[in-house]
Design an enzyme around this catalytic site. Structure first.
Site, PDB file in Angstrom:
ATOM      1  N   LYS A  59       0.804  -1.174  -0.117  1.00  0.00           N
ATOM      2  CA  LYS A  59      -0.108   0.115  -0.039  1.00  0.00           C
ATOM      3  C   LYS A  59       0.954   1.176   0.089  1.00  0.00           C
ATOM      4  O   LYS A  59       2.137   1.235   0.058  1.00  0.00           O
ATOM      5  CB  LYS A  59      -0.806   0.008   1.299  1.00  0.00           C
TER       6      LYS A  59
HETATM    7  C1  LIG Z   1      -5.300  -4.201   1.154  1.00  0.00           C
HETATM    8  C2  LIG Z   1      -7.050  -4.102   1.478  1.00  0.00           C
HETATM    9  C3  LIG Z   1      -7.468  -4.558   2.421  1.00  0.00           C
HETATM   10  C4  LIG Z   1      -7.154  -5.221   3.700  1.00  0.00           C
HETATM   11  O1  LIG Z   1      -6.027  -4.448   4.149  1.00  0.00           O
HETATM   12  P1  LIG Z   1      -4.963  -5.273   5.030  1.00  0.00           P
HETATM   13  O2  LIG Z   1      -4.125  -4.494   5.829  1.00  0.00           O
HETATM   14  O3  LIG Z   1      -3.869  -6.264   4.180  1.00  0.00           O
HETATM   15  O4  LIG Z   1      -5.822  -6.214   5.793  1.00  0.00           O
HETATM   16  C5  LIG Z   1      -8.983  -4.247   2.527  1.00  0.00           C
HETATM   17  N1  LIG Z   1      -9.593  -3.591   1.241  1.00  0.00           N
HETATM   18  C6  LIG Z   1      -8.751  -3.669  -0.013  1.00  0.00           C
HETATM   19  C7  LIG Z   1      -9.759  -3.007  -0.888  1.00  0.00           C
HETATM   20  C8  LIG Z   1      -7.507  -3.670   0.179  1.00  0.00           C
HETATM   21  O5  LIG Z   1      -7.107  -3.580  -0.968  1.00  0.00           O
END
Ligand SMILES: *Cc1c(COP(=O)(O)O)cnc(C)c1O
Length: 377
Positions: A191
């Protein structure tokens, strides 16, 4: 086809500077000359700095974005038999937490032009069991929050934003988190801002904040426990809590990245702008809408292409990774009836594709991706 990948979709690395910052932050000794690795001063510092940079009214740092969504649902009182209106076209991480709360996801359609929740498709899905509406800011572009909020407000329903793609996005000039009562983001490895793994829940009231802080740690108010003679720090746990706080190791990695987040976001913005201008008139490509009342955080660059299989084959042969990233969740058995009636999602499913966008793309990589697409498929 070639096995050699020349341009990757994502980069699971941080910059050297961020890594060095993280190391320095983690190894700064505290007053007693020792390192703290559980939830401690670094988590607090990370929360405060995030709040200052992104305008969160109140926020809690957590172990993941998925955990943040579950916590938001729990605070909204979502439980067995309840329904949550959400989208199918997303990461299963959006919808699994609804199941974890023993509730049912009710899928609404998306807009073909953005991949975001269609505000026109919500109201007829509301029943007396509906407890919340969830929206995902696909690729980092904010949803139509005014329209979504109008429906939600008319029925007194909270809107939980899955902002895992959207850290740094703004809507009509305000930070995206401020557009509803609950905003979550993710600090997972790929991210915009990473802690390795981590997440955040932003809320708008002191009451929700206090509840979030308690329930991320078993329902314990750690600040107000009473230390007893027998060594137990007592706090009556009166609600269902979780184990989903962030720790100081993860927070240090996040703090290491934070000083360069504006550079990271600007790089993404520039790459996306370059793609947009270069691909705008390419036959077979339809770019997503880019409303000028909102700013995307550009986590993905998604577009629609004709004859997608041919497109993917061509890109693979040239060593460029492309991906649909997430598939509609109603193709997974766990979410109930498969392939529900969602006409825009059907169309979207056939043509959407994301091309590489991350902070380790070099200018020549971006130009190469463009050249490949312009060459046709
Ligand atoms: C990455 C992601 C998540 C979850 O995040 P984590 O930190 O990996 O639990 C939730 N929703 C979307 C759309 C994502 O891309």
């Amino acid at each position: 086809m070639t096995d050699r990948v020349r341009v990757r979709m994502f980069s699971p690395y941080v910059t050297n500077r961020a890594a060095w910052n993280a190391y320095r932050t983690l190894t700064q000794v505290h007053e007693d000359g020792r390192l703290w690795i559980g939830e401690g001063p670094r988590v607090k510092e990370f929360e405060e700095k995030l709040q200052a940079r992104f305008g969160f009214p109140y926020c809690v740092a957590l172990s993941s974005g998925t955990a943040a969504l579950r916590l938001a649902l729990a605070i909204c009182g979502v439980g067995p038999g309840d329904e949550v209106i959400t989208v199918a076209q997303t990461c299963t991480a959006t919808n699994m937490p609804i199941l974890s709360q023993f509730a049912t996801p009710v899928f609404a359609d998306i807009r073909y032009e953005t991949g975001n929740l269609d505000s026109q498709d919500i109201e007829h899905r509301i029943t007396e069991r509906t407890r919340a509406i969830m929206c995902v800011h696909w690729a980092g572009l904010p949803c139509d929050m005014d329209e979504i909020r109008a429906v939600a407000d008319a029925y007194g329903l909270p809107v939980i934003q899955d902002g895992a793609h959207a850290l740094g996005a703004t809507y009509k000039g305000i930070p995206i988190a401020l557009t509803s009562d609950f905003f979550m983001t993710s600090f997972q490895a790929i991210k915009q801002l990473t802690c390795g793994d981590g997440g955040l829940l932003s809320v708008r009231t002191q009451q929700d904040y206090d509840e979030a802080r308690r329930r991320r740690w078993f329902g314990i108010d750690r600040a107000n426990r009473v230390q007893r003679l027998d060594g137990y720090a007592f706090w009556d746990q009166a609600e269902v809590g979780f184990k989903m706080h962030m720790n100081d190791i993860s927070a240090s990695i996040g703090l290491g990245n934070l000083p360069i987040i504006d550079v990271l976001l600007a790089q993404r913005r520039e790459i996306a702008a370059r793609y947009r201008s270069a691909l705008e008139h390419v036959p077979g490509v339809t770019l997503f809408a880019s409303p000028d009342d909102r700013v995307s955080a550009n986590w993905l660059f998604t577009m629609h292409v004709e004859r997608r299989d041919d497109f993917c084959r061509m890109m693979a042969a040239k060593g460029v990774e492309v991906s649909v990233v997430h598939i509609r969740n109603d193709l997974h058995t766990v979410f109930g009836p498969r392939r529900q009636v969602l006409p825009n999602t059907d169309r979207y499913e056939e043509t959407n594709i994301s091309i590489p966008l991350h902070n380790h793309l070099r200018e020549e990589d971006v130009e190469y991706v463009i050249e490949c697409i312009k060459g046709g498929w």
